[in-house]
Design a protein around this motif. Structure first.
Motif, short mmCIF file in Angstrom:
data_model
loop_
_atom_site.label_atom_id
_atom_site.label_comp_id
_atom_site.label_asym_id
_atom_site.label_seq_id
_atom_site.Cartn_x
_atom_site.Cartn_y
_atom_site.Cartn_z
N GLY A 120 -8.25 9.84 -9.70
CA GLY A 120 -8.18 10.19 -8.28
C GLY A 120 -7.68 9.03 -7.45
N LEU A 121 -8.22 7.83 -7.75
CA LEU A 121 -7.78 6.64 -7.02
C LEU A 121 -6.29 6.38 -7.25
N ALA A 122 -5.84 6.58 -8.50
CA ALA A 122 -4.43 6.35 -8.80
C ALA A 122 -3.55 7.30 -7.99
N CYS A 123 -3.93 8.58 -7.95
CA CYS A 123 -3.14 9.56 -7.18
C CYS A 123 -3.16 9.21 -5.69
N LEU A 124 -4.34 8.79 -5.23
CA LEU A 124 -4.46 8.40 -3.83
C LEU A 124 -3.50 7.25 -3.54
N ALA A 125 -3.46 6.27 -4.46
CA ALA A 125 -2.55 5.14 -4.29
C ALA A 125 -1.11 5.62 -4.23
N GLY A 126 -0.78 6.62 -5.07
CA GLY A 126 0.57 7.19 -5.04
C GLY A 126 0.89 7.75 -3.67
N ALA A 127 -0.09 8.46 -3.08
CA ALA A 127 0.13 9.02 -1.74
C ALA A 127 0.26 7.91 -0.70
N PHE A 128 -0.48 6.81 -0.91
CA PHE A 128 -0.39 5.68 0.02
C PHE A 128 0.98 5.02 0.00
N ILE A 129 1.57 4.84 -1.19
CA ILE A 129 2.84 4.10 -1.24
C ILE A 129 4.04 4.98 -0.91
N THR A 130 3.87 6.30 -0.96
CA THR A 130 5.02 7.19 -0.76
C THR A 130 5.77 6.99 0.56
N PRO A 131 5.07 6.84 1.69
CA PRO A 131 5.84 6.69 2.95
C PRO A 131 6.73 5.45 2.95
N LEU A 132 6.44 4.46 2.07
CA LEU A 132 7.27 3.26 2.02
C LEU A 132 8.50 3.46 1.15
N SER A 133 8.44 4.43 0.26
CA SER A 133 9.54 4.52 -0.71
C SER A 133 9.96 5.96 -0.86
N SER A 134 10.51 6.29 -2.00
CA SER A 134 10.96 7.65 -2.23
C SER A 134 10.13 8.24 -3.35
N VAL A 135 10.20 9.55 -3.49
CA VAL A 135 9.45 10.24 -4.53
C VAL A 135 10.43 10.66 -5.63
N ASP A 136 10.25 10.14 -6.83
CA ASP A 136 11.03 10.62 -7.96
C ASP A 136 10.17 10.55 -9.21
N PRO A 137 10.57 11.20 -10.30
CA PRO A 137 9.68 11.31 -11.45
C PRO A 137 9.29 9.96 -12.07
N ASN A 138 10.02 8.89 -11.77
CA ASN A 138 9.68 7.60 -12.34
C ASN A 138 9.08 6.64 -11.33
N MET A 139 8.68 7.14 -10.17
CA MET A 139 8.27 6.22 -9.11
C MET A 139 7.08 5.35 -9.49
N GLY A 140 6.21 5.85 -10.40
CA GLY A 140 5.01 5.09 -10.74
C GLY A 140 5.25 3.95 -11.71
N LEU A 141 6.34 4.02 -12.45
CA LEU A 141 6.56 3.09 -13.56
C LEU A 141 6.56 1.61 -13.17
N PRO A 142 7.35 1.21 -12.16
CA PRO A 142 7.32 -0.22 -11.80
C PRO A 142 5.92 -0.68 -11.38
N TRP A 143 5.18 0.22 -10.74
CA TRP A 143 3.83 -0.14 -10.30
C TRP A 143 2.89 -0.29 -11.48
N LEU A 144 3.11 0.55 -12.51
CA LEU A 144 2.25 0.48 -13.69
C LEU A 144 2.29 -0.92 -14.28
N VAL A 145 3.50 -1.50 -14.35
CA VAL A 145 3.64 -2.83 -14.94
C VAL A 145 2.86 -3.86 -14.13
#
Lengths: 385, 278
Positions: free
Chosen positions: B192-217
């Motif tokens: 849940g926290l991870a998804c919430l974080a995704g929603a938090f960073i979205t307004p700064l960037s774009s949404v695409d199927p790989n958007m989480g990958l750089p953050w994962l690292v």
């Protein structure tokens, strides 16, 4: 000769005969590798629509040399590795007779060795940093010689800009475009206060925007990969409250629309704008409207050259009387097409002289034409090959 | 100077938000959840759905959290529960799940880059110049996330049980704590926290199927140097995030992108516990 070997040989001969026999009646295959995923994915669907309209029109009016035309689309992932797969797949598995595509420069550079190895003509339809030369490569989009002048001249002469900040994506297009821009600004007596790059898929522009804040430029020239990076940079630029003029060398009308109000005031330099007033453009827009209806994506400077290019290929095949590569390549430099962008002919070292428009993006994403520059020459692109 | 400071604080805030879900799962379950990247992505697509239906952009945050919790609990019950005695396989399973979920996103939403609306836009004036409102808001979000975590862990019974499982799972089980339940709750909450974080960073960037990958690292490196302490994670985010901002600003953004991973690796070489101190 073993039995197995004989069977293989026989099968080979049969295949060969079948393909040769089929060639005469088979459709002509146009391969379109384009960035359906990655940075270009905001604009690639519009490129596919342009291609579909051109092919549909050609097929309705009897095809090319009596043969129907088939479109094969492949996703190049907006980058080099995806492009290698897409080109191989289109040329080897799907038997493309020609590659016609709007792609990133990274994808184009990866594709050139493949078209050379397989001897397939390749028409590149994106605006780009220039000087990409191969006997098989033709380009009908704008190059820096055609794009940079209108924006910089306008900023210096009309807006009294002196200090320029350059920002781009870190690959061939961003670097090539901005190198030309820097020289042009310095020749005109302006000053480049900084030149910064980010990786192509970067989405966080914080540090660069902070540098802009420190440098206080009069104008910012952006040259990111087309599509997503444009949007993230422009949005964050506006969110940071920056006021300097913005000239963008890679944004098109469709991408500008997806930025909404954040795009207002961006200056662009384009060979195609929907606002172009000509019968050919009006007819083109009407046909796009009827063909795609509510699905229509705004035709733009990255998608319309694709439409032109397919007709240029048609004209070249008809002049050559065959799809044979050498003959088609010879004809491609000679044929011209009257399209939405006016008359386009790839006669200048396999590049095209173009009429350029300096545009200013409005709040609703439409573009107002500020100035028109007739028949701008692409300059020395490939003087030796 | 002020802006450099704000850049560092906001970058640290983003890193903290993005890493906290990974940290809580790592703390309790001792596995690195490689599906974390795709959970971030799902959070981004939750925002996209909210934008699509023209709902209030603020709604994307609770929606992302609920979606993440539900998804996390389903995954824990159907996949991970059977792999607790095989931690390496569990890591592999989360990696595979990430790929499967990523493909499902492509089938559902397409491969292209899309954009979601943010709850606030524009800049606010700070000492005579402007700074992005949303980035400032992220500082508040990260403090809220940290505060909520602290309250949950220190102030509730399930938090107490969770801490017991983190410290010594066999002993906790011996005391009658249902560690399977703790694991279920932790994984759902982390997702849940991870998804919430995704929603938090979205307004700064774009949404695409790989958007989480750089953050994962980045999140992975930060969790490695933080052990299982939220305080250590916060300091790691400030120090390493700060180094990243400084390198991006004064050297080049390309070098800046490497800073976090390189420094984290060096730190682990010199001090295997990283920022953890106990």
């Amino acid at each position: 000769m073993s039995i197995a070997r004989r069977i293989v040989t026989l099968a080979g001969v049969v295949c060969l005969t079948v393909t040769t026999w089929a060639a005469a009646s088979d459709p002509i295959v146009i391969g379109v590798p384009t960035g359906l995923s990655g940075a270009n994915s905001t604009v690639a669907p519009a490129v596919v629509q342009s291609s579909e309209l051109a092919v549909a029109e050609i097929n309705e009016s009897g095809g090319i040399l009596g043969r129907q035309v088939r479109l094969e689309i492949a996703d190049d992932g907006s980058g080099a590795s995806g492009a290698q797969r897409a080109f191989d797949d289109l040329i080897i598995n799907r038997n493309a007779d020609v590659i016609i595509s709007m792609e990133t420069s990274a994808a184009r550079n990866a594709g050139i060795p493949i078209v050379e190895r397989n001897q397939v003509p390749y028409i590149y339809t994106s605006l780009y940093e220039g000087r990409s030369c191969s006997p098989y490569l033709f380009a009908n989009g704008a190059v820096p010689e055609q794009m940079v002048g209108p924006i910089i001249d306008y900023f210096i002469d009309e807006k009294a800009s002196k200090r320029f900040f350059l920002v781009g994506s870190d690959y061939a297009f961003g670097r090539g475009m901005l190198e030309f821009t820097r020289n042009y600004i310095e020749e005109r007596g302006g000053e480049v206060v900084a030149e910064e790059y980010q990786p192509m898929n970067a989405t966080d522009w914080t540090s660069i925007i902070s540098q802009m804040r420190r440098n206080k430029p009069d104008a910012v020239i952006m040259s990111t990969a087309g599509g997503a990076p444009n949007v993230t940079l422009q949005r964050q630029y506006k969110a940071a409250g920056m006021q300097a003029l913005v000239g963008n060398l890679s944004v098109d009308e469709l991408t500008a629309q997806s930025m909404g109000a954040d795009a207002e005031g961006i200056y662009i330099s384009a060979s195609y704008l929907t606002a172009i007033e000509s019968d050919a453009n009006t007819r083109f827009l009407e046909r796009m409207e009827t063909y795609f209806g509510s699905e229509l994506l705004t035709p733009n400077d990255l998608s319309v050259p694709q439409y032109d290019a397919i007709y240029l290929y048609k004209a070249a095949v008809e002049m050559a009387g065959t799809t044979d590569t050498d003959a088609v390549i010879e004809a491609l430099a000679k044929v011209s097409f009257d399209g939405p962008r006016g008359t386009v002919q790839m006669s200048a070292q396999r590049h095209a002289p173009l009429t350029m428009h300096l545009g200013r993006v409005q709040g609703d994403g439409s573009v107002e034409v500020v100035q028109i520059f007739k028949n701008v020459d692409p300059g020395e692109q490939c003087p030796t090959t | 100077m002020l802006y450099l400071f704000l850049d560092i604080i906001t970058t640290a805030a983003i890193l903290f938000i993005v890493s906290s879900g990974l940290l809580i799962i790592f703390g309790v379950m001792k596995i690195i959840n490689f599906a974390h990247g795709v959970f971030l992505t799902i959070g981004g697509y939750s925002s996209l759905v909210v934008t699509h239906f023209d709902w209030n952009p603020w709604f994307s945050m609770p929606l992302a959290f609920v979606v993440g919790c539900l998804l996390g609990s389903v995954i824990e019950r159907t996949v991970l529960r059977f792999l607790y005695h095989r931690p390496l396989d569990a890591i592999l399973a989360t990696w595979g799940l990430g790929i499967v979920l990523g493909q499902l996103i492509i089938i559902g939403f397409g491969r292209e880059v899309q954009f979601a609306a943010g709850p606030v836009s524009g800049a606010m004036e700070l000492f005579g110049d402007f700074y992005s409102k949303y980035r400032l808001l992220l500082i508040i979000f990260s403090v809220l996330v940290a505060g909520a975590m602290w309250l949950l862990l220190k102030g509730t019974r399930i938090g107490l049980q969770t801490r017991a499982v983190i410290m010594n799972e066999p002993l906790a089980r011996g005391l009658g704590i249902n560690s399977s339940r703790v694991r279920l709750i932790t994984f759902s909450f982390g997702a849940g926290l991870a998804c919430l974080a995704g929603a938090f960073i979205t307004p700064l960037s774009s949404v695409d199927p790989n958007m989480g990958l750089p953050w994962l690292v980045s999140a992975f490196m930060l969790v490695l140097v933080s052990g299982n302490s939220f305080l250590a994670l916060a300091s790691a985010c400030i120090v390493l995030g700060g180094a990243q901002v400084l390198a991006s600003t004064y050297i080049s953004p390309v070098i800046g992108g490497l800073t976090l991973a390189v420094l984290a690796a060096l730190l682990l070489r010199i001090r295997p516990k990283g920022f953890a101190y106990d």
